[in-house]
Write a protein that holds these residues in place. Structure first.
Motif, short mmCIF file in Angstrom:
data_model
loop_
_atom_site.label_atom_id
_atom_site.label_comp_id
_atom_site.label_asym_id
_atom_site.label_seq_id
_atom_site.Cartn_x
_atom_site.Cartn_y
_atom_site.Cartn_z
N GLY A 261 -3.31 -3.00 1.57
CA GLY A 261 -2.21 -2.06 1.44
C GLY A 261 -0.99 -2.38 2.26
O GLY A 261 -0.08 -1.55 2.37
N VAL A 262 -0.93 -3.58 2.85
CA VAL A 262 0.29 -4.02 3.54
C VAL A 262 1.31 -4.42 2.48
O VAL A 262 0.98 -5.09 1.50
CB VAL A 262 0.00 -5.19 4.49
CG1 VAL A 262 1.30 -5.79 5.03
CG2 VAL A 262 -0.88 -4.72 5.64
N VAL A 263 2.56 -3.99 2.65
CA VAL A 263 3.63 -4.30 1.70
C VAL A 263 4.67 -5.15 2.42
O VAL A 263 5.09 -4.84 3.54
CB VAL A 263 4.28 -3.02 1.15
CG1 VAL A 263 5.42 -3.35 0.19
CG2 VAL A 263 3.21 -2.18 0.43
N LEU A 275 0.07 1.07 3.77
CA LEU A 275 -1.10 1.68 4.37
C LEU A 275 -1.24 1.17 5.79
O LEU A 275 -0.91 0.02 6.09
CB LEU A 275 -2.37 1.34 3.57
CG LEU A 275 -2.41 1.82 2.12
CD1 LEU A 275 -3.77 1.51 1.51
CD2 LEU A 275 -2.13 3.31 2.02
N SER A 276 -1.72 2.02 6.67
CA SER A 276 -1.94 1.60 8.05
C SER A 276 -3.31 0.98 8.18
O SER A 276 -4.25 1.34 7.47
CB SER A 276 -1.83 2.81 8.98
OG SER A 276 -2.80 3.79 8.64
N LEU A 277 -3.41 0.00 9.06
CA LEU A 277 -4.70 -0.63 9.31
C LEU A 277 -5.49 0.25 10.27
O LEU A 277 -5.23 0.31 11.44
CB LEU A 277 -4.49 -2.02 9.90
CG LEU A 277 -3.98 -3.08 8.94
CD1 LEU A 277 -3.72 -4.38 9.67
CD2 LEU A 277 -4.96 -3.30 7.80
N VAL A 284 -6.64 -1.94 -2.19
CA VAL A 284 -5.77 -1.69 -3.33
C VAL A 284 -5.86 -2.87 -4.28
O VAL A 284 -6.12 -4.00 -3.87
CB VAL A 284 -4.30 -1.45 -2.91
CG1 VAL A 284 -4.20 -0.27 -1.97
CG2 VAL A 284 -3.72 -2.69 -2.25
N SER A 285 -5.68 -2.60 -5.56
CA SER A 285 -5.82 -3.64 -6.58
C SER A 285 -4.50 -4.06 -7.19
O SER A 285 -4.44 -5.09 -7.85
CB SER A 285 -6.74 -3.15 -7.69
OG SER A 285 -6.17 -2.04 -8.37
N TYR A 296 7.44 2.43 -5.14
CA TYR A 296 6.29 1.79 -5.77
C TYR A 296 5.03 2.60 -5.45
O TYR A 296 5.01 3.43 -4.54
CB TYR A 296 6.12 0.34 -5.30
CG TYR A 296 6.28 0.17 -3.80
CD1 TYR A 296 5.25 0.52 -2.92
CD2 TYR A 296 7.46 -0.32 -3.26
CE1 TYR A 296 5.39 0.39 -1.55
CE2 TYR A 296 7.63 -0.45 -1.88
CZ TYR A 296 6.58 -0.10 -1.03
OH TYR A 296 6.73 -0.22 0.32
N TRP A 297 4.01 2.33 -6.22
CA TRP A 297 2.68 2.88 -5.97
C TRP A 297 1.73 1.75 -5.62
O TRP A 297 1.85 0.64 -6.14
CB TRP A 297 2.13 3.58 -7.20
CG TRP A 297 2.84 4.79 -7.67
CD1 TRP A 297 2.63 6.09 -7.30
CD2 TRP A 297 3.88 4.85 -8.68
NE1 TRP A 297 3.46 6.94 -7.99
CE2 TRP A 297 4.24 6.20 -8.85
CE3 TRP A 297 4.53 3.88 -9.44
CZ2 TRP A 297 5.22 6.61 -9.75
CZ3 TRP A 297 5.51 4.27 -10.33
CH2 TRP A 297 5.85 5.62 -10.48
N LEU A 298 0.77 2.05 -4.77
CA LEU A 298 -0.37 1.16 -4.54
C LEU A 298 -1.57 1.78 -5.25
O LEU A 298 -1.87 2.97 -5.07
CB LEU A 298 -0.65 1.02 -3.05
CG LEU A 298 0.49 0.44 -2.20
CD1 LEU A 298 0.07 0.35 -0.74
CD2 LEU A 298 0.93 -0.92 -2.72
N LEU A 299 -2.23 1.00 -6.07
CA LEU A 299 -3.36 1.48 -6.86
C LEU A 299 -4.65 1.32 -6.06
O LEU A 299 -5.02 0.22 -5.66
CB LEU A 299 -3.45 0.71 -8.18
CG LEU A 299 -4.66 0.96 -9.08
CD1 LEU A 299 -4.87 2.43 -9.35
CD2 LEU A 299 -4.51 0.18 -10.38
#
Length: 469
Positions: A261-263, A275-277, A284-285, A296-299
């Motif tokens: 989830g890192v962008v 996302l935070s670690l 996420v996929s 944006y969305w993370l799936l």
């Protein structure tokens, strides 16, 4: 004593980074020659209840409504042109809509040769394409069929697709960087035949359709046609593999997301959140842009419960208790089943992929000891069940044994339970002690679909056997 770490089990195309659980030789179960003990009592079922689509920036933050349990993992999606909605697609071709995304059909109960691994929408948002691992293309609404790679022998499986701006063509990309163009999509080059450090995982087209970008699992960026190069992350040693890429409407930058989830963004693309670690990080996929470059969305595929009962996954279980094994592992999917350094509900606080796999077999009444070493599962299966070569076709409920052999913790590095087998040989698994997550705070995750023969490229480690209880 704690043994040195072994290489990470990288989910190169998929939505996971699984740290290879290093099995402890100090806390193993009963030896191979020990009589079969009674089966363990089951744990209570639990599942991670996340939102599924984790939004950042100017996007709808409402959680999608999904029928549950789902028959196969939800892996990919696409947004409507104005970002007011999106489609999600599962591996068996199920399509789910949210917001202003119209439902134009799905593959339903159609028996697919290979699982769905990519999706693209038409420019007006009135149709979409689904792409299979085998290169098959399926069109819905005003999305027209312009050809596919279905039935063609591929060097590597398809991992992504992109549509042309007018919707009259599309590209497919394979894990080796091979690019295939259809309709008015022009071929501008590929990475086929090049020595890649990591497999290609996704692609994106330029706004005018005169070029495209390919992105590798290591964050390497490859440009073709009029696609601009704004840098890459290939030398950054990313802790998790990249899973997707989005490009803004001006084509002057790109954004990628990793499995944890890192962008990351380069050029004029912006990072609106990630996302935070932490111990509750979830895999996420895909990353799905809103089309305007403003969000944006993370799936998150693990937001929903699964039955793994897709009609497209046709392999028959070898044993009547196989469905109980699959149900057991499906009930445990979640980011972190326990807190503490390698603590877990399946045994002592230690690396626990083997503890999880043997727990799952015990839920089906199979009296295997609670082993902490993957190699002991090999020995037990050879004596009481069956040990199949890596070229065999597994069945739901079987264990996938990763590494080069059962000799020690450096050669037998990870184990997972098969939940689906597709006609083309691709498999889905559920893994214990996988990730993402900080060392010692890992999870029960879904992996796949992938072809077992490609496990070295896909997971970062090969398969040495399948174990049947």
């Amino acid at each position: 004593m704690r043994l040195p770490a072994v290489p990470t089990l990288r989910r190169a195309r998929s939505w996971l980074l699984a740290a290879v659980p290093l099995a402890s030789v100090l806390t193993v179960g009963l030896g191979v020659g020990t009589p079969r003990p009674a089966a363990a009592a089951p744990l209570s079922a639990h599942a991670y209840a996340g939102g599924g689509m984790i939004g950042f920036g100017n996007v709808n933050l409402a959680a999608p409504t999904m029928p549950q349990p789902l028959s196969s993992p939800v892996l990919v999606g696409a947004a409507t042109p104005n970002g007011g909605g999106y489609w999600l697609a599962s591996a068996d071709g199920g399509v789910f809509t949210s917001g202003n995304a119209p439902f134009e059909g799905s593959l339903g109960d159609l028996a697919l040769q290979g699982p769905i691994i990519a999706m693209a929408a038409t420019p007006d948002g009135k149709g979409y394409w689904l792409a299979g691992l085998d290169g098959g293309i399926f069109s819905f609404g005003d999305a027209l069929f312009y050809g596919s790679m279905g039935g063609t022998r591929l060097n590597q499986p398809i991992v992504g697709m992109a549509a042309t701006p007018d919707g009259k063509g599309y590209w497919l990309v394979a894990a080796d960087g091979g690019v295939f163009s259809f309709g008015d999509a022009r071929f501008f080059g590929s990475m086929a035949g090049a020595a890649l450090n990591d497999p290609i995982v996704a692609m994106a087209a330029t706004p005018d359709g005169k070029g495209y970008w390919l992105v590798g699992a290591d964050g390497g960026i490859f440009t073709f046609g009029d696609a601009g190069y704004f840098g890459s992350w290939a030398t950054d040693d990313l802790p998790d593999p990249v899973v997707g890429i989005v490009v803004g409407p001006d084509g002057e930058g790109y954004t990628v997301a990793t499995a944890d989830g890192v962008v990351l963004a380069l050029g004029d693309a912006q990072v609106y959140g990630k996302l935070s670690l932490n111990p509750d990080a979830t895999p996420v996929s895909d990353i799905i842009g809103n089309g305007a470059g403003t969000g944006y969305w993370l799936l998150d595929p693990e937001a929903w419960t699964y039955s793994f009962a897709s009609a497209s996954a046709t392999a028959e279980p070898r044993l009547p208790d196989s469905s109980a094994i699959v149900a057991a592992v499906a009930s445990q999917i979640e980011p972190d089943p326990d807190t503490g350094y390698f603590c877990n509900p399946y045994g002592p606080c230690e690396e626990w992929c083997a503890l999880f796999a043997t727990w799952a077999w015990r839920q089906a009444g199979i009296p295997i000891p609670s082993y902490a070493f993957v190699g002991y599962i090999s020995s037990w299966a050879a004596r009481y069940g069956a040990l199949l070569p890596p070229t065999a076709t597994p069945a739901p409920g079987d264990a996938v044994l990763y590494g080069t052999g059962p000799q020690n913790v450096y050669t037998a590095v990870h184990v997972a339970i098969v939940t689906q087998v597709w006609p083309d040989g691709a498999i889905d698994t559920v893994d214990g002690d996988s990730g993402p997550g900080r060392t010692g705070w890992l999870s029960v995750t879904i992996n796949g679909p992938y072809l077992p023969a490609d496990s070295l490229a896909y997971n970062g480690v090969g398969i040495y056997a399948f174990a049947q209880p």
